[in-house]
Write a protein that holds these residues in place. Structure first.
Motif, PDB file in Angstrom:
ATOM      1  N   TYR A  48      -8.508   6.696 -15.497  1.00 35.80           N
ATOM      2  CA  TYR A  48      -8.920   5.380 -16.921  1.00 35.80           C
ATOM      3  C   TYR A  48      -8.568   4.483 -16.334  1.00 35.80           C
ATOM      4  O   TYR A  48      -8.796   3.597 -17.411  1.00 35.80           O
ATOM      5  N   PHE A  49      -7.693   3.631 -15.311  1.00 36.72           N
ATOM      6  CA  PHE A  49      -7.293   2.161 -15.685  1.00 36.72           C
ATOM      7  C   PHE A  49      -8.196   1.510 -14.459  1.00 36.72           C
ATOM      8  O   PHE A  49      -8.378   0.822 -14.432  1.00 36.72           O
ATOM      9  N   GLU A  50      -9.158   2.682 -14.286  1.00 35.14           N
ATOM     10  CA  GLU A  50     -10.207   1.596 -12.908  1.00 35.14           C
ATOM     11  C   GLU A  50     -10.662   0.693 -14.019  1.00 35.14           C
ATOM     12  O   GLU A  50     -10.811  -0.842 -13.253  1.00 35.14           O
ATOM     13  N   TYR A  53      -2.790   7.047 -14.500  1.00 31.63           N
ATOM     14  CA  TYR A  53      -4.347   6.699 -13.420  1.00 31.63           C
ATOM     15  C   TYR A  53      -4.952   7.642 -12.994  1.00 31.63           C
ATOM     16  O   TYR A  53      -5.410   7.235 -11.500  1.00 31.63           O
ATOM     17  N   GLN A  54      -4.434   8.891 -12.062  1.00 26.41           N
ATOM     18  CA  GLN A  54      -5.046   9.766 -11.338  1.00 26.41           C
ATOM     19  C   GLN A  54      -6.692  10.221 -11.500  1.00 26.41           C
ATOM     20  O   GLN A  54      -7.311  10.150 -10.846  1.00 26.41           O
ATOM     21  N   ALA A 110       1.021   8.670 -17.395  1.00 28.05           N
ATOM     22  CA  ALA A 110       0.735   7.876 -17.266  1.00 28.05           C
ATOM     23  C   ALA A 110       0.427   7.763 -15.795  1.00 28.05           C
ATOM     24  O   ALA A 110      -0.871   7.253 -15.433  1.00 28.05           O
ATOM     25  N   PHE A 111       0.881   7.983 -14.805  1.00 36.96           N
ATOM     26  CA  PHE A 111       0.486   8.730 -13.804  1.00 36.96           C
ATOM     27  C   PHE A 111      -0.460   8.994 -13.509  1.00 36.96           C
ATOM     28  O   PHE A 111      -1.819   9.469 -13.030  1.00 36.96           O
TER      29      PHE A 111
END
Length: 69
Positions: free
Chosen positions: A25-27, A21-22, A17-18
């Motif tokens: 993809y969660f933007e 995030y890097q 998940a991190f």
């Protein structure tokens, strides 16, 4: 032994998940099939993301039923 496997699984998924995030993809709030499956694949890949693996998918072959006229 079961507790150790459970802890390792959670750590594996958190690392994945991190990594997702890097990669940003969660933007966005709006996700399509391909973006959602890329997020899931990155989470499942876990630490393998840091070895150069970048799982991607293509959902263009999915046949979605069209609405009736």
């Amino acid at each position: 032994m079961g507790r150790l496997i459970g802890i390792l699984l959670v750590v594996w998924l958190v690392i994945g998940a991190f990594a997702a995030y890097q990669r940003g993809y969660f933007e966005d709030g709006d996700k399509n099939c391909s973006e959602t499956s890329d997020i899931v694949l990155n989470i499942v890949a876990g630490p393998l993301n840091y070895t150069g693996i970048n799982p991607k998918t293509d959902c263009s072959d999915i046949n979605v039923p069209e609405p009736s006229k």
